[in-house]
Design an enzyme around this catalytic site. Structure first.
Site, PDB file in Angstrom:
ATOM      1  N   ASP A 123      -4.526 -15.413   7.349  1.00 49.62           N
ATOM      2  CA  ASP A 123      -3.361 -15.907   6.781  1.00 49.62           C
ATOM      3  C   ASP A 123      -2.513 -16.708   7.715  1.00 49.62           C
ATOM      4  OD1 ASP A 123      -3.721 -14.681   4.695  1.00 49.62           O
ATOM      5  OD2 ASP A 123      -2.736 -12.703   4.928  1.00 49.62           O
ATOM      6  N   ARG A 169       0.821  -1.245   0.058  1.00 52.21           N
ATOM      7  CA  ARG A 169       0.030   0.015   0.017  1.00 52.21           C
ATOM      8  C   ARG A 169       0.789   1.198  -0.003  1.00 52.21           C
ATOM      9  NH1 ARG A 169      -2.903  -4.058   1.973  1.00 52.21           N
ATOM     10  NH2 ARG A 169      -5.184  -3.946   2.081  1.00 52.21           N
TER      11      ARG A 169
HETATM   12  O1  SPQ Z   1      -1.365 -10.982  -1.774  1.00 57.16           O
HETATM   13  P1  SPQ Z   1      -2.025 -12.393  -1.660  1.00 57.16           P
HETATM   14  O2  SPQ Z   1      -1.121 -13.312  -2.419  1.00 57.16           O
HETATM   15  O3  SPQ Z   1      -3.376 -12.460  -1.436  1.00 57.16           O
HETATM   16  O4  SPQ Z   1      -1.538 -12.547  -0.078  1.00 57.16           O
HETATM   17  C1  SPQ Z   1      -2.209 -13.163   1.195  1.00 57.16           C
HETATM   18  C2  SPQ Z   1      -0.882 -13.959   1.935  1.00 57.16           C
HETATM   19  O5  SPQ Z   1      -1.134 -14.985   2.613  1.00 57.16           O
HETATM   20  O6  SPQ Z   1       0.267 -13.453   1.882  1.00 57.16           O
HETATM   21  C3  SPQ Z   1      -3.303 -14.310   0.994  1.00 57.16           C
HETATM   22  F1  SPQ Z   1      -3.016 -15.072  -0.014  1.00 57.16           F
HETATM   23  O7  SPQ Z   1      -2.690 -12.091   2.025  1.00 57.16           O
HETATM   24  C4  SPQ Z   1      -3.796 -11.339   1.867  1.00 57.16           C
HETATM   25  C5  SPQ Z   1      -4.993 -11.546   2.962  1.00 57.16           C
HETATM   26  O8  SPQ Z   1      -5.171 -12.918   2.752  1.00 57.16           O
HETATM   27  C6  SPQ Z   1      -3.444 -10.158   1.867  1.00 57.16           C
HETATM   28  C7  SPQ Z   1      -4.269  -9.072   2.180  1.00 57.16           C
HETATM   29  C8  SPQ Z   1      -4.113  -7.781   1.997  1.00 57.16           C
HETATM   30  O9  SPQ Z   1      -2.958  -7.092   1.983  1.00 57.16           O
HETATM   31  O10 SPQ Z   1      -5.230  -6.744   1.583  1.00 57.16           O
HETATM   32  C9  SPQ Z   1      -5.513  -9.490   2.425  1.00 57.16           C
HETATM   33  C10 SPQ Z   1      -6.050 -10.789   2.800  1.00 57.16           C
HETATM   34  O11 SPQ Z   1      -6.663 -11.038   1.685  1.00 57.16           O
HETATM   35  P2  SPQ Z   1      -8.500 -10.965   1.528  1.00 57.16           P
HETATM   36  O12 SPQ Z   1      -8.566 -11.466   0.040  1.00 57.16           O
HETATM   37  O13 SPQ Z   1      -8.991 -11.611   2.678  1.00 57.16           O
HETATM   38  O14 SPQ Z   1      -8.572  -9.659   1.709  1.00 57.16           O
END
Ligand code: SPQ
Length: 430
Positions: free
Chosen positions: A317, A29
């Site tokens: 996570d 971000r």
């Molecule tokens: O970026 P990515 O691949 O989706 O990463 C993950 C992780 O485990 O590092 C999920 F696979 O984290 C996401 C988290 O699950 C990061 C995130 C964010 O930075 O906003 C939010 C979460 O996902 P979501 O879909 O629940 O909003």
């Protein structure tokens, strides 16, 4: 087996202090806000994991100047209008956050771009952002009617929307907020449950306006942001591996300074406390928007608990490593309402249930989570990361308490969020 990593077993204990790298969500971000703001943004403690490097690369493709100087990332933003149509396809690698949040930014920019990622990204659902972004007025297409990458997007002058999010997802919320900041009028978003709020906090840090109350977020449009200094706290999702290790490996005592303690992320601390862990949290910078503090943890006797409902987004996570923690707790741990785990880098329910079973755990998958019965002695075996960093790191921690050798296939994926993970773990072994 030749390239599998052989993990040390039955360690005598983990001891010392470990400063985990910068938070992945906040690092992404900071680059994004720096790129669309006016003036220089300096990011301290930026996470140089592959996912965040993908974000930097995408914004460079759109003409934003970004450089590293003396260990800090400098982003020279010139406002929304100065991002330019990329000549190349934007490659997000393995990063869901980059894909979804960048789509929100691109929705309001008057040019065409195409987003692709790796095999895992190609399976992750994107309609959850492409559908509402179309309501703003953006023109979006992609494989299976905008559900999967490759996705093409043509931004335009967008209009504010009112939208109830069908899933509790910080990525969906953030993508829509990033579009709303550029729209004509005030957008209103309603979340089904609170999710991580780094985007909202960062808007205020960059001099913008956002109003959040009772799961409703109001975002005035046409906002110009101003570059600033961002200090990225240590990633609590990375700290989680050591918190669990400290609790389950006998004769351990660990200290983790400068960990991010944003209450929308601290579910893991709550779980450890409810399970009876010897954990202590000392907040350091009360009053700052992103709280940080030092966590200490010692070997603990644990008991099984239920984890469900609004708790889930605060530890989504961490659930793979919490499943491991639960194998060492007396009684049953039930994880419910966590179906979102199926659409992460891999299906994390299937992945962790399969791999922990391989090591002798009593664990079963359910439709929306898992049930773990403890306490069990884990054994040696051959396991794989499923190319998912959080699964790989969980299995490396499991190996510390197994009574035989553990061989981990495809361990390199830890570079996504924690490139120094194995070196840091080694530094704590006695
Ligand atoms: O970026 P990515 O691949 O989706 O990463 C993950 C992780 O485990 O590092 C999920 F696979 O984290 C996401 C988290 O699950 C990061 C995130 C964010 O930075 O906003 C939010 C979460 O996902 P979501 O879909 O629940 O909003």
């Amino acid at each position: 087996m030749k390239n599998d990593l052989k993990l040390s077993r039955q360690v005598q204990g983990l001891n010392g202090s470990i400063t985990v790298p910068g938070d992945k969500s906040i690092s992404h971000r900071a680059v994004m806000f720096g790129a669309v703001a006016n003036g220089e943004t300096v990011i301290h403690n930026f996470l140089k994991g592959e996912d965040c490097l993908s974000t930097i690369q995408c914004f460079k493709e759109m003409g934003v100047e970004i450089e590293e100087k003396h260990g800090k990332i400098h982003v020279y933003g010139k406002g929304w209008d100065r991002l330019r149509e990329p000549v190349n396809i934007l490659n997000v690698g393995n990063s869901g956050t980059t894909t979804r949040l960048m789509l929100g930014i691109l929705a309001g920019l008057p040019f065409h771009s195409v987003i692709i990622g790796d095999d895992s990204i190609a399976k992750r659902p994107m309609k959850r952002v492409t559908e509402p972004l179309k309501k703003f007025g953006a023109v979006i297409d992609g494989r299976d009617d905008g559900q999967y990458t490759p996705i093409s997007i043509r931004g335009t002058s967008i209009e504010a929307i009112e939208y109830d999010l069908p899933v509790a997802s910080a990525q969906v919320k953030s993508a829509l907020i990033l579009a709303a900041l550029q729209a004509k009028g005030t957008s209103v978003l309603v979340e089904p449950a609170p999710t991580r709020n780094h985007t909202e906090l960062m808007i205020e840090q960059f001099g913008g306006e956002v109003h959040s109350k009772n799961n409703t977020i109001r975002i005035p449009g046409n906002q110009q942001l101003k570059g600033t200094n961002v200090f990225v706290p240590g990633d609590i999702s990375s700290a989680a591996f050591f918190l669990v290790a400290g609790a389950i490996v006998p004769n351990s005592k660990l200290e983790l300074p400068l960990v991010g303690l944003n209450p929308t992320r601290t579910g893991i601390i709550n779980v450890l406390e409810r399970m009876g862990a010897n954990i202590n949290v000392q907040e350091q910078n009360e009053g700052q928007s992103e709280k940080t503090g030092t966590i200490t943890i010692e070997s603990s006797s644990l008991k099984g608990i239920e984890i469900s409902g609004n708790m889930i987004p605060t530890l989504i996570d961490e659930l793979p490593v919490i499943a491991l923690l639960a194998t060492q707790a007396t009684g049953s741990t039930i994880i419910k309402n966590a179906e979102e785990l199926k659409v992460k880098e891999t299906n994390r329910i299937d992945a962790i249930v399969n791999e922990l079973k391989e090591l002798g755990a009593e664990i079963e998958a359910t439709d929306d989570g898992m049930i773990i019965h403890g306490k069990t002695q884990l054994h040696g075996g051959k396991v794989k990361s499923w190319h998912d960093h959080r699964i790989g790191m969980t299995l490396a921690i499991a190996a510390l308490i197994a009574d035989g050798d553990v061989y981990l296939k495809d361990h390199e994926c830890v570079k996504i969020s924690y490139p120094e993970f194995f070196a840091d773990l080694k530094s704590l072994l006695q």
